[in-house]
Design an enzyme around this catalytic site. Structure first.
Site, PDB file in Angstrom:
ATOM      1  N   LYS A   1      65.568  12.990   4.753  1.00  0.00           N
ATOM      2  CA  LYS A   1      65.920  12.208   5.943  1.00  0.00           C
ATOM      3  C   LYS A   1      65.944  13.089   7.189  1.00  0.00           C
ATOM      4  O   LYS A   1      65.523  12.666   8.268  1.00  0.00           O
ATOM      5  CB  LYS A   1      67.288  11.546   5.710  1.00  0.00           C
ATOM      6  CG  LYS A   1      67.620  10.397   6.644  1.00  0.00           C
ATOM      7  CD  LYS A   1      66.551   9.312   6.577  1.00  0.00           C
ATOM      8  CE  LYS A   1      66.943   8.062   7.334  1.00  0.00           C
ATOM      9  NZ  LYS A   1      67.979   7.296   6.653  1.00  0.00           N
TER      10      LYS A   1
ATOM     11  N   LYS B   1      63.846  12.595  10.732  1.00  0.00           N
ATOM     12  CA  LYS B   1      64.486  12.624  12.054  1.00  0.00           C
ATOM     13  C   LYS B   1      63.868  13.716  12.926  1.00  0.00           C
ATOM     14  O   LYS B   1      63.726  13.554  14.137  1.00  0.00           O
ATOM     15  CB  LYS B   1      65.987  12.891  11.916  1.00  0.00           C
ATOM     16  CG  LYS B   1      66.745  11.723  11.338  1.00  0.00           C
ATOM     17  CD  LYS B   1      68.217  12.022  11.285  1.00  0.00           C
ATOM     18  CE  LYS B   1      68.954  10.869  10.655  1.00  0.00           C
ATOM     19  NZ  LYS B   1      70.391  10.962  10.832  1.00  0.00           N
TER      20      LYS B   1
ATOM     21  N   GLU C   1      67.418  34.059  -0.822  1.00  0.00           N
ATOM     22  CA  GLU C   1      68.806  34.238  -0.416  1.00  0.00           C
ATOM     23  C   GLU C   1      69.713  34.114  -1.636  1.00  0.00           C
ATOM     24  O   GLU C   1      70.925  33.965  -1.515  1.00  0.00           O
ATOM     25  CB  GLU C   1      69.185  33.217   0.661  1.00  0.00           C
ATOM     26  CG  GLU C   1      68.977  31.762   0.262  1.00  0.00           C
ATOM     27  CD  GLU C   1      69.671  30.804   1.201  1.00  0.00           C
ATOM     28  OE1 GLU C   1      70.902  30.901   1.331  1.00  0.00           O
ATOM     29  OE2 GLU C   1      68.985  29.948   1.789  1.00  0.00           O
TER      30      GLU C   1
ATOM     31  N   HIS D   1      60.626  22.636   6.832  1.00  0.00           N
ATOM     32  CA  HIS D   1      61.677  23.020   5.893  1.00  0.00           C
ATOM     33  C   HIS D   1      62.509  21.764   5.637  1.00  0.00           C
ATOM     34  O   HIS D   1      62.939  21.092   6.581  1.00  0.00           O
ATOM     35  CB  HIS D   1      62.553  24.129   6.480  1.00  0.00           C
ATOM     36  CG  HIS D   1      63.820  24.324   5.724  1.00  0.00           C
ATOM     37  ND1 HIS D   1      63.821  24.623   4.380  1.00  0.00           N
ATOM     38  CD2 HIS D   1      65.123  24.213   6.084  1.00  0.00           C
ATOM     39  CE1 HIS D   1      65.070  24.701   3.966  1.00  0.00           C
ATOM     40  NE2 HIS D   1      65.880  24.460   4.972  1.00  0.00           N
TER      41      HIS D   1
ATOM     42  N   GLY E   1      73.312   4.233  -2.382  1.00  0.00           N
ATOM     43  CA  GLY E   1      72.269   4.437  -1.373  1.00  0.00           C
ATOM     44  C   GLY E   1      72.501   5.677  -0.507  1.00  0.00           C
ATOM     45  O   GLY E   1      71.631   6.072   0.251  1.00  0.00           O
ATOM     46  N   LYS E   2      73.681   6.290  -0.621  1.00  0.00           N
ATOM     47  CA  LYS E   2      73.975   7.429   0.263  1.00  0.00           C
ATOM     48  C   LYS E   2      73.005   8.598   0.043  1.00  0.00           C
ATOM     49  O   LYS E   2      72.474   9.158   0.997  1.00  0.00           O
ATOM     50  CB  LYS E   2      75.417   7.909   0.064  1.00  0.00           C
ATOM     51  CG  LYS E   2      75.745   9.080   0.983  1.00  0.00           C
ATOM     52  CD  LYS E   2      77.195   9.496   1.018  1.00  0.00           C
ATOM     53  CE  LYS E   2      77.335  10.710   1.937  1.00  0.00           C
ATOM     54  NZ  LYS E   2      78.655  11.256   2.006  1.00  0.00           N
TER      55      LYS E   2
ATOM     56  N   CYS F   1      67.178  30.158   4.503  1.00  0.00           N
ATOM     57  CA  CYS F   1      65.910  29.566   4.049  1.00  0.00           C
ATOM     58  C   CYS F   1      64.695  30.171   4.735  1.00  0.00           C
ATOM     59  O   CYS F   1      63.566  29.770   4.471  1.00  0.00           O
ATOM     60  CB  CYS F   1      65.931  28.063   4.270  1.00  0.00           C
ATOM     61  SG  CYS F   1      67.387  27.283   3.586  1.00  0.00           S
TER      62      CYS F   1
ATOM     63  N   SER G   1      74.969  22.564  11.064  1.00  0.00           N
ATOM     64  CA  SER G   1      73.667  22.990  10.528  1.00  0.00           C
ATOM     65  C   SER G   1      72.561  22.034  10.977  1.00  0.00           C
ATOM     66  O   SER G   1      71.437  22.456  11.246  1.00  0.00           O
ATOM     67  CB  SER G   1      73.708  23.127   8.999  1.00  0.00           C
ATOM     68  OG  SER G   1      73.726  21.869   8.371  1.00  0.00           O
TER      69      SER G   1
HETATM   70  N1  ACO Z   1      73.405   3.800   2.178  1.00  0.00           N
HETATM   71  C1  ACO Z   1      72.516   4.333   3.067  1.00  0.00           C
HETATM   72  N2  ACO Z   1      72.831   5.368   3.874  1.00  0.00           N
HETATM   73  C2  ACO Z   1      74.053   5.904   3.767  1.00  0.00           C
HETATM   74  C3  ACO Z   1      75.013   5.404   2.869  1.00  0.00           C
HETATM   75  C4  ACO Z   1      74.649   4.298   2.051  1.00  0.00           C
HETATM   76  N3  ACO Z   1      75.481   3.772   1.165  1.00  0.00           N
HETATM   77  N4  ACO Z   1      76.141   6.134   2.996  1.00  0.00           N
HETATM   78  C5  ACO Z   1      75.898   7.077   3.941  1.00  0.00           C
HETATM   79  N5  ACO Z   1      74.641   6.927   4.417  1.00  0.00           N
HETATM   80  C6  ACO Z   1      73.962   7.740   5.410  1.00  0.00           C
HETATM   81  C7  ACO Z   1      74.836   8.128   6.566  1.00  0.00           C
HETATM   82  O1  ACO Z   1      74.877   7.125   7.540  1.00  0.00           O
HETATM   83  C8  ACO Z   1      74.155   9.395   7.033  1.00  0.00           C
HETATM   84  O2  ACO Z   1      73.045   9.037   7.817  1.00  0.00           O
HETATM   85  P1  ACO Z   1      72.731   9.797   9.180  1.00  0.00           P
HETATM   86  O3  ACO Z   1      72.303  11.191   8.779  1.00  0.00           O
HETATM   87  O4  ACO Z   1      71.631   9.016   9.767  1.00  0.00           O
HETATM   88  O5  ACO Z   1      73.966   9.824   9.983  1.00  0.00           O
HETATM   89  C9  ACO Z   1      73.623  10.024   5.754  1.00  0.00           C
HETATM   90  O6  ACO Z   1      73.616   8.977   4.781  1.00  0.00           O
HETATM   91  C10 ACO Z   1      74.481  11.150   5.228  1.00  0.00           C
HETATM   92  O7  ACO Z   1      75.808  10.691   5.172  1.00  0.00           O
HETATM   93  P2  ACO Z   1      76.998  11.540   5.798  1.00  0.00           P
HETATM   94  O8  ACO Z   1      78.266  10.807   5.646  1.00  0.00           O
HETATM   95  O9  ACO Z   1      76.624  12.041   7.165  1.00  0.00           O
HETATM   96  O10 ACO Z   1      76.941  12.733   4.735  1.00  0.00           O
HETATM   97  P3  ACO Z   1      77.934  13.914   4.543  1.00  0.00           P
HETATM   98  O11 ACO Z   1      78.580  14.317   5.816  1.00  0.00           O
HETATM   99  O12 ACO Z   1      78.788  13.565   3.404  1.00  0.00           O
HETATM  100  O13 ACO Z   1      76.906  15.075   4.122  1.00  0.00           O
HETATM  101  C11 ACO Z   1      75.277  16.704   4.852  1.00  0.00           C
HETATM  102  C12 ACO Z   1      75.590  15.242   4.641  1.00  0.00           C
HETATM  103  C13 ACO Z   1      76.065  17.250   6.042  1.00  0.00           C
HETATM  104  C14 ACO Z   1      73.792  16.870   5.106  1.00  0.00           C
HETATM  105  C15 ACO Z   1      75.679  17.497   3.574  1.00  0.00           C
HETATM  106  O14 ACO Z   1      74.956  17.011   2.494  1.00  0.00           O
HETATM  107  C16 ACO Z   1      75.458  18.987   3.705  1.00  0.00           C
HETATM  108  O15 ACO Z   1      76.300  19.701   4.233  1.00  0.00           O
HETATM  109  N6  ACO Z   1      74.312  19.529   3.159  1.00  0.00           N
HETATM  110  C17 ACO Z   1      73.997  20.951   3.212  1.00  0.00           C
HETATM  111  C18 ACO Z   1      73.641  21.456   4.596  1.00  0.00           C
HETATM  112  C19 ACO Z   1      72.245  21.114   5.025  1.00  0.00           C
HETATM  113  O16 ACO Z   1      71.394  20.797   4.231  1.00  0.00           O
HETATM  114  N7  ACO Z   1      71.963  21.250   6.343  1.00  0.00           N
HETATM  115  C20 ACO Z   1      70.662  21.073   6.907  1.00  0.00           C
HETATM  116  C21 ACO Z   1      70.068  22.258   7.598  1.00  0.00           C
HETATM  117  S1  ACO Z   1      70.557  23.820   6.944  1.00  0.00           S
HETATM  118  C22 ACO Z   1      69.870  24.101   5.362  1.00  0.00           C
HETATM  119  O17 ACO Z   1      68.693  24.033   5.175  1.00  0.00           O
HETATM  120  C23 ACO Z   1      70.734  24.429   4.245  1.00  0.00           C
END
Ligand code: ACO
Length: 452
Positions: A256, A260, A82, A251, A32-33, A116, A208
């Site tokens: 999720k 938000k 990019e 964007h 589910g993550k 982006c 980010s």
């Molecule tokens: N079931 C349901 N939800 C879950 C589960 C599960 N089993 N496990 C985790 N989750 C939820 C978490 O609670 C979290 O929710 P939240 O956002 O409400 O806190 C979410 O899933 C993500 O889990 P995290 O542990 O926070 O994820 P992680 O830190 O491993 O990575 C992140 C997430 C930071 C977005 C990463 O994928 C990333 O760095 N992506 C690239 C950067 C990015 O896209 N940034 C956004 C703006 S910049 C741009 O456009 C590039």
């Protein structure tokens, strides 16, 4: 020129994807993550048979084939990307191959880059050209495209790939609202690509997200102020809130975050509604008014409260724009415009006519703008909407690839990134007929392309 906007647009997505449920299992992530936590269902990706130039060639080819607008009628071409394969030669110059037969070389514009946001910068440049003394009456073409790949780890499921091509001109069905842009630019190291030999970015994930939300708060406020000032000039008293808009395109790094962010607009509205309006609309949420916005980016209680408040509108005003993002992932510069394509393929032109659409563009580093467009009904809108009829069926028909093969493909890209001479090894059978692909790179790094 009147009613400057998007006359036509089209999207190119790779024909292969990986399923996020399968990827969760493969990565050993909790169930589910990726699907619930990040809100992603499928992720599009391409082999070494595709590079940013072939992807943009495909987007332009599709748009021109559909609209049948001659290449001689385009006087400006901007590319936002990019995905850098050359530090000097632009992707735009490669796209000029498509213009060769028409004999039209009188085409201004080049590439723009900042994470982006490049697609939006390219779009704004194209609008500026049409509204300037340099305009010669022809169309501008804007291409936003990227290959979004991350090193294996927590960011990898937020990848994606694709390009959107947009024809910009007067008398458009999607008209940009004039004077209504709220921008926020600042210096941040949230996501950047300092290693020129690698396709992967350096990412501070949490920062980010914070930067994205901070940019949204600021852009929205500036937009609202400009909107209200414009109304005042016209003798009207107007207050901008989420209700001002019929639809939103954000964007979408992952869906999720968009949900938000939409909720965050309600929080912003709470901060700016007159005190008298608080009880009716925001009953029980008054306490959040006393917090400092910059201390609330990761406030769970606030997030949950406003996600609850915005839930119904989320389904109505945002979800229709997330089809491509949910099922293909982040396309960096093309992500926002993929949302627009999703919106336009979610309803009939009759339903779309008259809608005011808010758009939020974010590029790490950081560059961001909140702006809007109004959809004009009529024959040109009918034409635009029906030209996108194949987008969803084509997405449905893509080839599903196992996470093992997906990881191997990304490894192949990584191992051969910037190699010359090089003949790509990716499977040509996966490409749809008519697709441009990278044929080879010679010992002088010159790339040649062909079509299936
Ligand atoms: N079931 C349901 N939800 C879950 C589960 C599960 N089993 N496990 C985790 N989750 C939820 C978490 O609670 C979290 O929710 P939240 O956002 O409400 O806190 C979410 O899933 C993500 O889990 P995290 O542990 O926070 O994820 P992680 O830190 O491993 O990575 C992140 C997430 C930071 C977005 C990463 O994928 C990333 O760095 N992506 C690239 C950067 C990015 O896209 N940034 C956004 C703006 S910049 C741009 O456009 C590039």
């Amino acid at each position: 020129p009147e009613n400057v906007g998007i006359v036509a647009l089209d999207i190119y997505l790779p024909n292969t994807y990986v399923d996020q449920v399968e990827l969760e299992e493969f990565d050993g992530a909790s169930k589910g993550k990726y699907t619930i936590g990040l809100g992603q269902t499928k992720m599009g990706f391409s082999s070494d048979r595709e590079d940013i130039q072939s992807i943009c060639l495909n987007a332009v080819q599709r748009l021109i084939d559909k609209t049948k607008i001659g290449y001689d009628r385009i006087g400006h071409l901007q590319v936002g990307t990019e995905t850098i394969i050359d530090k000097s030669k632009s992707v735009k110059t490669c796209l000029m191959q498509l213009f060769e037969e028409s004999g039209n070389h009188d085409v201004e514009g080049l590439d723009t880059t900042n994470a982006c946001y490049g697609g939006t910068a390219a779009l704004f440049n194209a609008i500026s050209w049409i509204e300037s003394s340099a305009w010669d009456g022809r169309y501008a073409l804007v291409v936003a495209g990227d290959i979004a790949v991350y090193a294996s780890g927590s960011a990898r499921p937020t990848g994606g790939c694709g390009a959107v091509a947009m024809l910009i001109g007067p008398n458009a069905p999607l008209v940009f609202d004039r004077g209504l842009r709220g921008s926020f630019f600042s210096h941040a190291y949230d996501f950047y690509k300092p290693d020129l030999k690698s396709e992967f970015p350096v990412v501070d994930g949490k920062l980010s997200i914070q930067c994205y939300l901070q940019a949204l708060d600021n852009c929205y406020r500036i937009y609202c102020n400009k909107f209200e000032a414009q109304a005042k000039k016209a003798g009207k008293k107007e207050k901008v809130t989420v209700d001002t808009f019929d639809a939103f395109c954000f964007h979408a790094p992952y869906c999720k975050l968009v949900q938000k962010s939409f909720a965050r607009l309600y929080y912003n509205d709470l901060l700016h509604v007159p005190v008298d309006d608080i009880p009716s609309k925001f009953s029980g949420l008054e306490n959040f008014r006393s917090m400092k916005p910059e201390e609330t980016y990761f406030n769970r209680e606030l997030e949950q409260a406003f996600m609850g408040l915005s839930k119904e509108d989320y389904e109505k005003k945002i979800k229709p724009s997330l089809h491509v993002s949910t099922n293909n992932g982040n396309m960096y510069t093309a992500s926002l415009y993929g949302c627009l394509v999703s919106l336009l393929t979610s309803q009939t032109s009759k339903e779309l006519a008259g809608q005011r659409v808010a758009l939020f563009s974010y590029g790490s580093g950081l560059a961001s703008t909140f702006y809007s467009l109004t959809i004009r009904g009529g024959e040109i809108l009918d034409k635009l909407v029906s030209s996108l009829n194949n987008v969803r069926p084509e997405m449905e028909a893509r080839v599903k690839v196992s996470p093992t093969d997906f990881a191997a493909t990304l490894q192949l890209r990584e191992d051969n990134c910037h190699k010359a001479p090089y003949v790509p090894a990716g499977n040509l059978e996966y490409l749809r007929p008519g697709t441009w692909y990278l044929k080879s790179i010679d010992d002088m790094y010159r790339r040649t392309y062909d079509r299936i």
